[in-house]
Motif scaffolding. Sequence first.
Motif, PDB file in Angstrom:
ATOM      1  N   GLY A 131     -31.356  15.094  11.148  1.00 38.88           N
ATOM      2  CA  GLY A 131     -31.349  16.324  10.370  1.00 38.88           C
ATOM      3  C   GLY A 131     -31.187  16.125   8.882  1.00 38.88           C
ATOM      4  O   GLY A 131     -31.113  17.106   8.126  1.00 38.88           O
ATOM      5  N   GLN A 132     -31.140  14.866   8.408  1.00 35.97           N
ATOM      6  CA  GLN A 132     -30.994  14.586   6.991  1.00 35.97           C
ATOM      7  C   GLN A 132     -32.321  14.141   6.388  1.00 35.97           C
ATOM      8  O   GLN A 132     -33.254  13.761   7.094  1.00 35.97           O
ATOM      9  CB  GLN A 132     -29.949  13.484   6.759  1.00 35.97           C
ATOM     10  CG  GLN A 132     -28.514  13.915   6.907  1.00 35.97           C
ATOM     11  CD  GLN A 132     -27.557  12.795   6.516  1.00 35.97           C
ATOM     12  OE1 GLN A 132     -27.784  11.622   6.812  1.00 35.97           O
ATOM     13  NE2 GLN A 132     -26.475  13.151   5.843  1.00 35.97           N
ATOM     14  N   THR A 133     -32.365  14.178   5.066  1.00 36.00           N
ATOM     15  CA  THR A 133     -33.507  13.650   4.326  1.00 36.00           C
ATOM     16  C   THR A 133     -33.029  12.500   3.452  1.00 36.00           C
ATOM     17  O   THR A 133     -31.827  12.334   3.198  1.00 36.00           O
ATOM     18  CB  THR A 133     -34.146  14.734   3.452  1.00 36.00           C
ATOM     19  OG1 THR A 133     -33.193  15.147   2.445  1.00 36.00           O
ATOM     20  CG2 THR A 133     -34.566  15.938   4.291  1.00 36.00           C
ATOM     21  N   GLY A 134     -33.983  11.716   2.983  1.00 39.69           N
ATOM     22  CA  GLY A 134     -33.627  10.623   2.104  1.00 39.69           C
ATOM     23  C   GLY A 134     -32.971  11.108   0.826  1.00 39.69           C
ATOM     24  O   GLY A 134     -32.047  10.467   0.309  1.00 39.69           O
ATOM     25  N   ARG A 135     -33.425  12.235   0.313  1.00 37.65           N
ATOM     26  CA  ARG A 135     -32.828  12.752  -0.931  1.00 37.65           C
ATOM     27  C   ARG A 135     -31.376  13.172  -0.705  1.00 37.65           C
ATOM     28  O   ARG A 135     -30.534  12.991  -1.594  1.00 37.65           O
ATOM     29  CB  ARG A 135     -33.643  13.937  -1.452  1.00 37.65           C
ATOM     30  CG  ARG A 135     -33.119  14.480  -2.781  1.00 37.65           C
ATOM     31  CD  ARG A 135     -34.029  15.495  -3.391  1.00 37.65           C
ATOM     32  NE  ARG A 135     -33.511  15.964  -4.666  1.00 37.65           N
ATOM     33  CZ  ARG A 135     -34.114  16.852  -5.444  1.00 37.65           C
ATOM     34  NH1 ARG A 135     -35.294  17.371  -5.056  1.00 37.65           N
ATOM     35  NH2 ARG A 135     -33.580  17.220  -6.591  1.00 37.65           N
ATOM     36  N   CYS A 164     -31.237   3.739  -4.993  1.00 42.69           N
ATOM     37  CA  CYS A 164     -30.975   4.151  -3.628  1.00 42.69           C
ATOM     38  C   CYS A 164     -32.288   4.067  -2.864  1.00 42.69           C
ATOM     39  O   CYS A 164     -33.312   4.612  -3.306  1.00 42.69           O
ATOM     40  CB  CYS A 164     -30.419   5.572  -3.570  1.00 42.69           C
ATOM     41  SG  CYS A 164     -30.145   6.188  -1.877  1.00 42.69           S
ATOM     42  N   ILE A 165     -32.282   3.377  -1.731  1.00 46.34           N
ATOM     43  CA  ILE A 165     -33.478   3.209  -0.905  1.00 46.34           C
ATOM     44  C   ILE A 165     -33.206   3.859   0.442  1.00 46.34           C
ATOM     45  O   ILE A 165     -32.267   3.480   1.151  1.00 46.34           O
ATOM     46  CB  ILE A 165     -33.823   1.729  -0.740  1.00 46.34           C
ATOM     47  CG1 ILE A 165     -34.053   1.079  -2.102  1.00 46.34           C
ATOM     48  CG2 ILE A 165     -35.038   1.555   0.167  1.00 46.34           C
ATOM     49  CD1 ILE A 165     -34.304  -0.412  -2.037  1.00 46.34           C
ATOM     50  N   SER A 166     -34.019   4.846   0.791  1.00 46.76           N
ATOM     51  CA  SER A 166     -33.804   5.585   2.031  1.00 46.76           C
ATOM     52  C   SER A 166     -35.111   6.225   2.469  1.00 46.76           C
ATOM     53  O   SER A 166     -35.862   6.769   1.640  1.00 46.76           O
ATOM     54  CB  SER A 166     -32.740   6.674   1.820  1.00 46.76           C
ATOM     55  OG  SER A 166     -32.520   7.404   3.001  1.00 46.76           O
ATOM     56  N   ASP A 167     -35.389   6.144   3.763  1.00 47.63           N
ATOM     57  CA  ASP A 167     -36.534   6.820   4.357  1.00 47.63           C
ATOM     58  C   ASP A 167     -37.850   6.457   3.676  1.00 47.63           C
ATOM     59  O   ASP A 167     -38.712   7.299   3.461  1.00 47.63           O
ATOM     60  CB  ASP A 167     -36.313   8.339   4.304  1.00 47.63           C
ATOM     61  CG  ASP A 167     -37.215   9.084   5.270  1.00 47.63           C
ATOM     62  OD1 ASP A 167     -37.675   8.469   6.249  1.00 47.63           O
ATOM     63  OD2 ASP A 167     -37.468  10.289   5.052  1.00 47.63           O
ATOM     64  N   GLY A 168     -38.016   5.156   3.329  1.00 48.76           N
ATOM     65  CA  GLY A 168     -39.270   4.708   2.738  1.00 48.76           C
ATOM     66  C   GLY A 168     -39.465   5.092   1.295  1.00 48.76           C
ATOM     67  O   GLY A 168     -40.563   4.909   0.749  1.00 48.76           O
ATOM     68  N   ARG A 169     -38.441   5.602   0.643  1.00 49.60           N
ATOM     69  CA  ARG A 169     -38.518   5.988  -0.767  1.00 49.60           C
ATOM     70  C   ARG A 169     -37.355   5.376  -1.532  1.00 49.60           C
ATOM     71  O   ARG A 169     -36.383   4.920  -0.943  1.00 49.60           O
ATOM     72  CB  ARG A 169     -38.499   7.511  -0.932  1.00 49.60           C
ATOM     73  CG  ARG A 169     -39.736   8.203  -0.377  1.00 49.60           C
ATOM     74  CD  ARG A 169     -39.629   9.727  -0.471  1.00 49.60           C
ATOM     75  NE  ARG A 169     -40.860  10.361  -0.049  1.00 49.60           N
ATOM     76  CZ  ARG A 169     -41.851  10.702  -0.855  1.00 49.60           C
ATOM     77  NH1 ARG A 169     -41.728  10.495  -2.164  1.00 49.60           N
ATOM     78  NH2 ARG A 169     -42.957  11.270  -0.390  1.00 49.60           N
ATOM     79  N   PHE A 170     -37.467   5.400  -2.868  1.00 50.22           N
ATOM     80  CA  PHE A 170     -36.363   4.932  -3.696  1.00 50.22           C
ATOM     81  C   PHE A 170     -36.124   5.931  -4.825  1.00 50.22           C
ATOM     82  O   PHE A 170     -37.026   6.652  -5.271  1.00 50.22           O
ATOM     83  CB  PHE A 170     -36.642   3.536  -4.258  1.00 50.22           C
ATOM     84  CG  PHE A 170     -37.702   3.489  -5.335  1.00 50.22           C
ATOM     85  CD1 PHE A 170     -37.374   3.669  -6.677  1.00 50.22           C
ATOM     86  CD2 PHE A 170     -39.029   3.267  -5.011  1.00 50.22           C
ATOM     87  CE1 PHE A 170     -38.345   3.636  -7.660  1.00 50.22           C
ATOM     88  CE2 PHE A 170     -40.012   3.229  -5.986  1.00 50.22           C
ATOM     89  CZ  PHE A 170     -39.673   3.411  -7.320  1.00 50.22           C
ATOM     90  N   GLU A 184     -37.929  13.875  -6.102  1.00 50.45           N
ATOM     91  CA  GLU A 184     -38.197  13.726  -4.664  1.00 50.45           C
ATOM     92  C   GLU A 184     -38.289  12.271  -4.239  1.00 50.45           C
ATOM     93  O   GLU A 184     -38.477  11.967  -3.050  1.00 50.45           O
ATOM     94  CB  GLU A 184     -39.489  14.449  -4.288  1.00 50.45           C
ATOM     95  CG  GLU A 184     -40.755  13.870  -4.881  1.00 50.45           C
ATOM     96  CD  GLU A 184     -41.075  14.405  -6.279  1.00 50.45           C
ATOM     97  OE1 GLU A 184     -42.208  14.190  -6.745  1.00 50.45           O
ATOM     98  OE2 GLU A 184     -40.179  15.037  -6.890  1.00 50.45           O
ATOM     99  N   GLY A 185     -38.144  11.348  -5.171  1.00 49.40           N
ATOM    100  CA  GLY A 185     -38.198   9.930  -4.855  1.00 49.40           C
ATOM    101  C   GLY A 185     -39.611   9.376  -4.950  1.00 49.40           C
ATOM    102  O   GLY A 185     -40.598  10.115  -4.859  1.00 49.40           O
ATOM    103  N   ALA A 186     -39.721   8.090  -5.157  1.00 52.40           N
ATOM    104  CA  ALA A 186     -41.007   7.408  -5.223  1.00 52.40           C
ATOM    105  C   ALA A 186     -41.196   6.579  -3.955  1.00 52.40           C
ATOM    106  O   ALA A 186     -40.246   5.964  -3.451  1.00 52.40           O
ATOM    107  CB  ALA A 186     -41.077   6.514  -6.464  1.00 52.40           C
ATOM    108  N   VAL A 187     -42.408   6.579  -3.460  1.00 51.85           N
ATOM    109  CA  VAL A 187     -42.704   5.857  -2.219  1.00 51.85           C
ATOM    110  C   VAL A 187     -42.693   4.358  -2.484  1.00 51.85           C
ATOM    111  O   VAL A 187     -43.223   3.879  -3.497  1.00 51.85           O
ATOM    112  CB  VAL A 187     -44.073   6.291  -1.657  1.00 51.85           C
ATOM    113  CG1 VAL A 187     -44.400   5.530  -0.383  1.00 51.85           C
ATOM    114  CG2 VAL A 187     -44.083   7.792  -1.400  1.00 51.85           C
ATOM    115  N   LEU A 188     -42.075   3.617  -1.579  1.00 51.86           N
ATOM    116  CA  LEU A 188     -42.070   2.159  -1.682  1.00 51.86           C
ATOM    117  C   LEU A 188     -43.480   1.611  -1.504  1.00 51.86           C
ATOM    118  O   LEU A 188     -44.333   2.222  -0.836  1.00 51.86           O
ATOM    119  CB  LEU A 188     -41.155   1.554  -0.622  1.00 51.86           C
ATOM    120  CG  LEU A 188     -39.655   1.787  -0.788  1.00 51.86           C
ATOM    121  CD1 LEU A 188     -38.924   1.334   0.468  1.00 51.86           C
ATOM    122  CD2 LEU A 188     -39.123   1.068  -2.014  1.00 51.86           C
TER     123      LEU A 188
END
Length: 517
Positions: A131-135, A164-170, A184-188
């Motif tokens: 139920g969480q998101t990377g952000r 911070c690296i989470s859910d395929g993003r940083f 919203e983060g940048a994709v790895l």
Amino acid sequence: MNTNSDASGNRDLSHGPTADLSTNAAKGSLRAGPAEDGVAEQQVTLRGPAQLADSLPYLLGFHPSDSVVLVALHGPRGRFGGRLRVGIPKSPQEWAPVAAHLAECLVTNSERRGERPDGIVVFLCQDPGEGQTGRQVMERLRAFAQRLRLACGALDVPVLEALCISDGRFWSYCCPDRRCCPPEGAVLALPGTSVMAAAAAYAGIQVRGTLHEMKARFASRTKSPACIRKTVGALDDAGSAVMPRMITQASREQVGKETLALARTLLRRLGRAAPSRGSWEDADSADDALIDDAEAGTVLHGLQDRETRDLLAEWMEGPEAAHALRLWRLLARRCVGPYATYAAPPLTLAGWVAWSTGDEPEARVALGLALEVDRNYTFAQLLHQACNDGFDPEKLRACLRRERAGRRGGPAPGSPQGAHSGTGRRMRRTSTTRRTAGTDRASVTRRATTARRTSLTRRTSLPRPASVPGGGLPSRMGGARTADRQVAGPPGRSTGSTGAGRRGTAHRMRRGTRSGR
């Protein structure tokens, strides 16, 4: 190879740190600093948060999960130096003291190697929960990142980047530029498409999955209560047969010989069966099917004796090292239920074999798990410290070779003038706490070859090994032929007056006895 290109498509960012990472292609390992032994090095220049985030798995040898990683930077170009990884504390109340401790450890260890860091890069890696998101993970860990920045700043070493690296993003906690670090983060970068991926492929470096997957190789995957009861019952039976015989000196030596013989039989059995070419789960399952619970239980109980364990540590190189690592993983997976603490010896032996063969990532994982099982297990403490301090395992391998040659009555391979030949006796090693604490390392070999084991028949009590803050190869060096911790039936079981019976009659040695600490 020296490249400044950005294969991931991100532009050169002036605000981000530029880090030079030297890699030794011939040795296949990431390195920092000048070339050694005339071997040419390659340099990769990383620019901006995107390339820093992509480089992390190649720095550690695996994808860290639920981890905080600190990397030291040296010089005006930010050359990568020492690195440190621990699990992210679950409680926010622990963040401030943990941050201070991590900063102090990284700076102190760098100074011990002769160079104080000029900067630090921080990575916080954690996958979102249900139920969480990377952000949301990034926002929750923001306070921890700030604690780390303050702790490093208090030591006059700035944090040049915190990611911070989470859910395929940083996400960057330091970069205010929305063009390169959007909210919203940048994709790895896609695997295999970055500068670091190309350099790692050229150097022969492999990234072996996630930290969770590496730990899973040492943990039982059996969830069935019936299967667990069956394994525990077999370990109970093995304990009933082995533990009462470890009370007296003569019978304990006989148990050690039988344990060595059985372990050698299992090693050869694994050697005849080639590892599965499928996934690591398939390979481990195939190994598990080759050895039954009774055999595993007998070896596990025999491993609780320190002398026996140290003899098995000699399986550290050559073809037998790979088979030994499979055996130690297998035995660790059999330590279920009340026998969980019995995993400390096989986990530590696995860490030693991995470190001896150059696989430092797996060595640190195995030794860390051993310390989770038993935080006072001296063998794991010393090895873990030595591995983290950059101690050369060859010095310990040479010591083990000499002892093996001494028992066989011949010169050790490469030993001058046939040292110890014809004695047929095991040579006593030096104090392990001094060996790995960094003091008088140059004299380790000299002390090891001159000190002799005193007569065991005169010993009437064995002291508990001193607890030290970290690890190198301990052993017979301390002179006490006993386990590093209490050897007995599983914890939580009532003791009987005679032997290790099943369920309620497990034999438990008293501390201070020959089989105690």
